[in-house]
Scaffold this motif. Structure first.
Motif, short mmCIF file in Angstrom:
data_model
loop_
_atom_site.label_atom_id
_atom_site.label_comp_id
_atom_site.label_asym_id
_atom_site.label_seq_id
_atom_site.Cartn_x
_atom_site.Cartn_y
_atom_site.Cartn_z
N PRO A 16 -35.92 -48.68 39.78
CA PRO A 16 -36.12 -48.43 41.22
C PRO A 16 -36.07 -46.96 41.62
CG PRO A 16 -34.80 -50.39 40.92
CD PRO A 16 -35.00 -49.81 39.55
N GLY A 17 -35.16 -46.19 41.07
CA GLY A 17 -35.09 -44.78 41.41
C GLY A 17 -36.31 -44.00 40.97
N ALA A 18 -36.79 -44.30 39.77
CA ALA A 18 -38.00 -43.64 39.27
C ALA A 18 -39.21 -44.03 40.09
CB ALA A 18 -38.21 -43.98 37.80
N LEU A 19 -39.31 -45.31 40.45
CA LEU A 19 -40.43 -45.76 41.27
C LEU A 19 -40.42 -45.05 42.62
CD1 LEU A 19 -42.86 -47.57 41.80
CD2 LEU A 19 -41.27 -49.39 42.47
N ALA A 20 -39.25 -44.91 43.23
CA ALA A 20 -39.16 -44.22 44.52
C ALA A 20 -39.61 -42.77 44.39
CB ALA A 20 -37.72 -44.28 45.04
N ALA A 21 -39.25 -42.11 43.29
CA ALA A 21 -39.65 -40.72 43.08
C ALA A 21 -41.17 -40.61 42.91
CB ALA A 21 -38.93 -40.15 41.87
N VAL A 22 -41.76 -41.56 42.21
CA VAL A 22 -43.22 -41.56 42.04
C VAL A 22 -43.91 -41.77 43.38
CG1 VAL A 22 -45.14 -42.85 41.03
CG2 VAL A 22 -43.17 -42.24 39.62
N LEU A 23 -43.42 -42.73 44.15
CA LEU A 23 -44.02 -43.00 45.46
C LEU A 23 -43.88 -41.79 46.38
CD1 LEU A 23 -42.77 -46.66 46.02
CD2 LEU A 23 -45.08 -45.94 45.36
N ASP A 24 -42.78 -41.06 46.28
CA ASP A 24 -42.57 -39.87 47.09
C ASP A 24 -43.60 -38.78 46.79
OD1 ASP A 24 -40.46 -40.94 48.48
OD2 ASP A 24 -38.91 -39.94 47.30
N LEU A 25 -44.17 -38.83 45.59
CA LEU A 25 -45.21 -37.86 45.23
C LEU A 25 -46.58 -38.25 45.80
CD1 LEU A 25 -44.26 -37.21 41.50
CD2 LEU A 25 -44.14 -35.55 43.37
N ASP B 59 -31.83 -40.08 24.01
CA ASP B 59 -32.42 -41.29 23.43
C ASP B 59 -33.10 -42.07 24.56
OD1 ASP B 59 -32.14 -42.85 20.64
OD2 ASP B 59 -32.16 -44.33 22.25
N ALA B 60 -33.96 -43.00 24.18
CA ALA B 60 -34.65 -43.85 25.16
C ALA B 60 -33.86 -45.12 25.46
CB ALA B 60 -36.04 -44.21 24.64
N LEU B 61 -32.65 -45.23 24.96
CA LEU B 61 -31.89 -46.46 25.02
C LEU B 61 -31.68 -46.98 26.44
CD1 LEU B 61 -30.39 -48.45 23.16
CD2 LEU B 61 -28.37 -47.01 23.37
N THR B 62 -31.51 -46.09 27.41
CA THR B 62 -31.23 -46.53 28.78
C THR B 62 -32.46 -46.53 29.68
OG1 THR B 62 -30.55 -44.26 29.30
CG2 THR B 62 -28.82 -45.84 28.72
N GLY B 63 -33.62 -46.10 29.18
CA GLY B 63 -34.86 -46.20 29.94
C GLY B 63 -34.95 -45.29 31.15
N GLU B 64 -34.28 -44.13 31.11
CA GLU B 64 -34.22 -43.26 32.28
C GLU B 64 -35.12 -42.03 32.19
OE1 GLU B 64 -30.23 -42.87 34.38
OE2 GLU B 64 -29.70 -42.94 32.26
N GLY B 65 -35.95 -41.94 31.17
CA GLY B 65 -36.69 -40.71 30.93
C GLY B 65 -37.52 -40.23 32.11
N ALA C 116 -22.65 -52.85 37.15
CA ALA C 116 -22.36 -51.50 37.62
C ALA C 116 -23.12 -50.46 36.79
CB ALA C 116 -20.86 -51.23 37.56
N VAL C 117 -23.18 -50.70 35.48
CA VAL C 117 -23.91 -49.77 34.61
C VAL C 117 -25.40 -49.81 34.93
CG1 VAL C 117 -24.57 -49.28 32.22
CG2 VAL C 117 -22.20 -49.85 32.77
N VAL C 118 -25.95 -51.02 35.08
CA VAL C 118 -27.38 -51.14 35.40
C VAL C 118 -27.70 -50.45 36.72
CG1 VAL C 118 -29.21 -52.77 36.03
CG2 VAL C 118 -27.73 -53.25 34.05
N GLU C 119 -26.85 -50.65 37.72
CA GLU C 119 -27.11 -50.03 39.01
C GLU C 119 -27.03 -48.51 38.94
OE1 GLU C 119 -28.24 -51.38 41.76
OE2 GLU C 119 -28.32 -53.28 40.66
N ARG C 120 -26.13 -47.99 38.10
CA ARG C 120 -26.04 -46.55 37.94
C ARG C 120 -27.32 -46.00 37.31
NH1 ARG C 120 -21.18 -43.56 38.03
NH2 ARG C 120 -21.76 -41.36 38.21
#
Length: 362
Positions: free
Chosen positions: A51-60, A285-291, A355-359
């Protein structure tokens, strides 16, 4: 040899580079983006925009097509733990779709995008000179189309194996065991709206719906994925028999892509008028999918602090802190005998897992 100039030269035309170019253009700079790959760029990645990444993309001003992602599911052979995103869905987006949408927006806003290869980089107190060749197989001494670009600032957004990082003297040796990734697309209707993370003794598989009829599967392992890229579509799935059975007879789309080693380090993110952004600035690492989320935050910070290296270093540290801490911690757990307890622990303590997923999803 010709000479040209620009305010900001972005090396690397992937999503992070294009985002940096958009921020620089909106700040009033003339911007040139160069990449050794032509056209729409693909790469091996999980392709899930949380969700955070999607919001950043939409903001562009970019709204790429994809498939809604409702949450994350950790799974092993016998159990699973699911958590829906509290802030609303993310989106699974093919990397080519994300890149095409960002590229179109950048061009529409006056960013110049070129196909060229960076050969040399030198700088002084007032700017940076880079030598570019227009073709991948060209060499500087041929003199055919080679030119020098004088830029006030250079943003190195050129990925894990960054040429800018190396030429700027910012490379640092990686630590720890190398990890690699392998990504395949399958022509099949998604069976879930969650990102499934399948855990096996020595690998993880990420299942991401990216279209109504396409699912991406990315495998992370210590085995060198590049040896199988483009050849064995189901390489690595032997560790996940249930998942392998599900896609056994499903058509494969396109070529298999590999990436790695994933862990990269930089001594700093700045050197004079050079800034490292995204994977080029260091990657755990790509383990958490936050790149993507982390890279987009860095792109914005780099442009905001072009004239203040120390401020960018601080902003980089803030933007990446959660990613670095959580990913390093999860990697340490996954690399220990306690690895087999990751999914049971997530299932037994859903509040902690949530809590970890939401972070990560912020």
């Amino acid at each position: 040899m010709t000479r040209t100039r620009t305010d900001v030269l972005v090396v690397g035309g992937g999503p992070v580079g294009l985002a940096a170019a958009l921020h620089a253009r909106r700040a009033g700079h003339d911007v040139v983006v160069v990449d050794r790959r032509a056209g729409v760029i693909d790469k091996a990645c999980g392709e899930g925009l949380l969700p955070g990444a999607l919001a950043a993309v939409l903001d562009l001003g970019v709204d790429p097509p994809g498939h809604p992602l409702a949450g994350i599911s950790y799974r092993d052979a016998t159990r699973h733990a699911d958590h829906p995103f509290a802030a609303g869905p993310g989106r699974g987006v093919r990397r080519t779709a994300l890149h095409a949408a960002l590229r179109e927006r950048a061009l529409a806003e006056g960013v110049v995008v070129e196909h060229a290869t960076l050969r040399t980089l030198t700088q002084d107190a007032r700017g940076v000179d880079v030598t570019l060749d227009p073709h991948d197989d060209a060499t500087p001494d041929q003199g055919d189309g080679t030119r020098v670009v004088r830029a006030d600032w250079v943003l190195g957004c050129d990925g894990l194996h960054s040429t800018v990082r190396r030429l700027a003297g910012l490379d640092a040796p990686a630590r720890g065991r190398a990890r690699f990734g392998l990504r395949t697309h399958y022509r099949v209707a998604p069976w879930t709206d969650l990102v499934e993370v399948h855990w096996a003794p020595h690998a993880e598989a990420y299942v991401t719906p990216v279209a109504p009829d396409v699912v991406g599967v990315a495998v992370l392992t210590h085995r060198d994925a590049s040896r199988n890229a483009g050849r064995d579509a189901r390489a690595g799935l032997d560790a996940f028999p249930g998942l392998a059975d599900r896609v056994r007879d499903v058509p494969v789309l396109g070529r298999v892509r590999g990436a790695g080693p994933l862990r990269q380090r930089a001594r700093r993110r700045t050197a004079g008028r050079v800034r490292l952004v995204g994977d080029a600035s260091g990657y755990v690492d790509a383990l958490t999918g936050e790149g993507v989320r982390v890279g987009l935050a860095q792109a914005q910070a780099a442009v905001r602090h072009l004239d203040d290296a120390a401020a960018y270093e601080r902003a980089w540290a803030r933007a990446t802190r959660d990613y670095r801490v959580l990913t390093a911690g999860l990697l340490a757990w996954a690399g220990s005998p306690a690895r087999r307890a990751i999914v049971p622990a997530a299932s037994a303590a859903p509040w902690l897992y949530g809590a970890v997923v939401e972070r990560l999803a912020r």
